[in-house]
Design an enzyme around this catalytic site. Structure first.
Site, PDB file in Angstrom:
ATOM      1  CD  GLN A  19      -2.878  -1.096   2.388  1.00 28.36           C
ATOM      2  OE1 GLN A  19      -2.638  -1.824   3.337  1.00 28.36           O
ATOM      3  NE2 GLN A  19      -3.908  -0.274   2.370  1.00 28.36           N
ATOM      4  CG  HIS A 111      -0.566  -6.296   5.347  1.00 23.54           C
ATOM      5  ND1 HIS A 111      -0.487  -5.619   6.552  1.00 23.54           N
ATOM      6  CD2 HIS A 111      -1.774  -5.965   4.843  1.00 23.54           C
ATOM      7  CE1 HIS A 111      -1.584  -4.910   6.751  1.00 23.54           C
ATOM      8  NE2 HIS A 111      -2.383  -5.102   5.717  1.00 23.54           N
ATOM      9  CD  GLU A 155      -7.702  -7.027   8.448  1.00 21.98           C
ATOM     10  OE1 GLU A 155      -8.072  -6.141   9.231  1.00 21.98           O
ATOM     11  OE2 GLU A 155      -7.958  -6.998   7.234  1.00 21.98           O
TER      12      GLU A 155
END
Length: 411
Positions: A19, A111, A155
């Protein structure tokens, strides 16, 4: 009520490599960006690959004592079995820079993004996926010898959902209508209810986590865990049975997978109700955030209590909490209330080791650029960093160890 913070409590901010770094050309997500209708491209992102020292210095200068960032598997292992020594050295420099600035690194090993070749082999559901992940983690432990906190995955419940959605898209190929990309975190003014992850995908990710947990402990001495997207689901009258059903596959199977870990990463943004029919979608509302979430800072307390209960008392670290908003005053308001709920949990005896805000920088939000979560704005043409008032405010909270008149610490 006064809440005592433990010595070494982490006050920090979080990011993810894809990101913010830019030009992660060997990753599966980069590949998707070039092909999938409806996706914006990450491109240079915010060039944090080259500007990480500046980013860390802004956090440390504001008063924070921790920085969570991820290592990009696609850079470390750009081809199967080929480990880039230069990229290992790059991420080692990041660790050392954080330490030199007084920031405790919290390092995430996966991630969401994987090498493109890994996806082409079948991704997480391929026969050799676990061994592939072990090989990568074994290589990375070489640079983690003095890192105190490591997350194997970010996550996994959202990763399982993304894998499930990718399966559905593959099955839809060849049909007349081609659907646009639906981000797992962003979609329109009202937040739709995304599908449940498939159980076999969930079990495979739990297996992967367990396969590398011991390797990290043995080779680094770090505290090891993973982070879960805690959705703070709450039953409406008559929805209790359905709540248990949807919460298990969306969250609890992953929290149960954290039993025996050194900590559990809690990641919370909002809450949703559950009826006998299922999860109630967020309706369009003027108070909704830029990703269509309801404004629910109290969700953090719900999430922390639930994670503590399901894991059987595994220590908690809030590894993400924040709000997508263009109004920085609202960010401060949201975070203030979220922290009040976190301190209430600590007052009840829940062991909380830190609070890491999402995110350090406005960044690429998995197919979209519009949502702004950051404590620091970035000009995407010049890459100039522009700290927001919320960074100074949060830094003062960290320096004081307190919200105004609400908290004192053991320091």
């Amino acid at each position: 009520m006064t809440t005592i913070l433990p010595d070494g409590f982490l006050w920090g901010a979080a990011t993810a490599a894809h990101q913010i770094e830019g030009n992660n050309v060997n990753s599966d997500f980069w590949d998707s960006e070039q092909k999938q209708p409806g996706m914006e491209r990450s491109g240079d992102a915010v060039d944090s690959y080259h500007r990480y020292a500046e980013d860390m210095a802004l956090l440390a200068g504001a008063g924070l004592n921790s920085y969570r960032f991820s290592i990009e598997w696609a850079r470390i292992e750009p081809a199967p079995g080929h480990i880039s020594r230069a990229e290992l050295a790059h991420y080692r420099r990041m660790i050392e820079t954080a330490q030199r600035l007084g920031l405790t690194p919290v390092v995430t090993l996966h991630h969401f993004t994987s090498p493109r070749w890994f996806a082409e082999e079948g991704g997480w559901m391929a026969d050799g996926a676990i061994e592939r992940f072990r090989f990568y983690v074994e290589a990375v432990t070489e640079i983690l010898h003095d890192v105190k906190w490591v997350l194997t995955m970010n996550e996994p419940n959202m990763l399982a959902l993304m894998t499930t959605m990718a399966r559905a898209m593959e099955q839809a190929q060849g049909q007349e209508e081609e659907t646009d990309w639906m981000s797992p975190t962003v979609e329109g003014d009202a937040r739709p209810v995304l599908p449940d992850p498939e159980a076999d995908v969930a079990r495979r990710l739990v297996e992967a986590h367990h396969a590398v947990r011991g390797i990290i402990r043995e080779r680094t001495g770090a505290a090891v865990g993973w982070s879960v997207a805690n959705q703070a689901l709450v039953a409406r009258p008559g929805g209790e049975e359905k709540l248990a059903e949807v919460r298990y596959i969306r969250e609890d199977i992953f929290l149960e997978g954290a039993r025996g870990d050194d900590f559990i990463g809690v990641q919370s943004y909002t809450s949703q109700d559950v009826t006998a029919e299922g999860i109630v979608p967020h309706p369009v509302h003027p108070e909704n955030t830029l990703v269509g979430n309801a404004y629910r800072p109290d969700a953090l307390g719900i999430a922390v209590r639930h994670a503590w209960e399901v894991t059987g008392g595994v220590p908690v670290m809030v590894t993400e909490n924040g709000i997508a908003t263009a109004d920085d005053g609202r960010r401060i308001e949201y975070t203030t209330t979220a922290l009040e709920h976190l301190f209430a949990c600590m007052g009840e005896g829940i062991d909380v080791r830190g609070y890491l805000h999402w995110s350090a920088l406005d960044n690429y939000e998995w197919g979209h650029w519009a949502p702004t979560f950051g404590l620091i704005a970035v000009d995407r043409e010049t890459f100039e960093r522009r700290p927001k008032p919320s960074l100074a405010w949060f830094g003062q909270v960290a320096r004081d160890g307190a919200l105004p008149t609400a908290l004192t610490t053991s320091r």
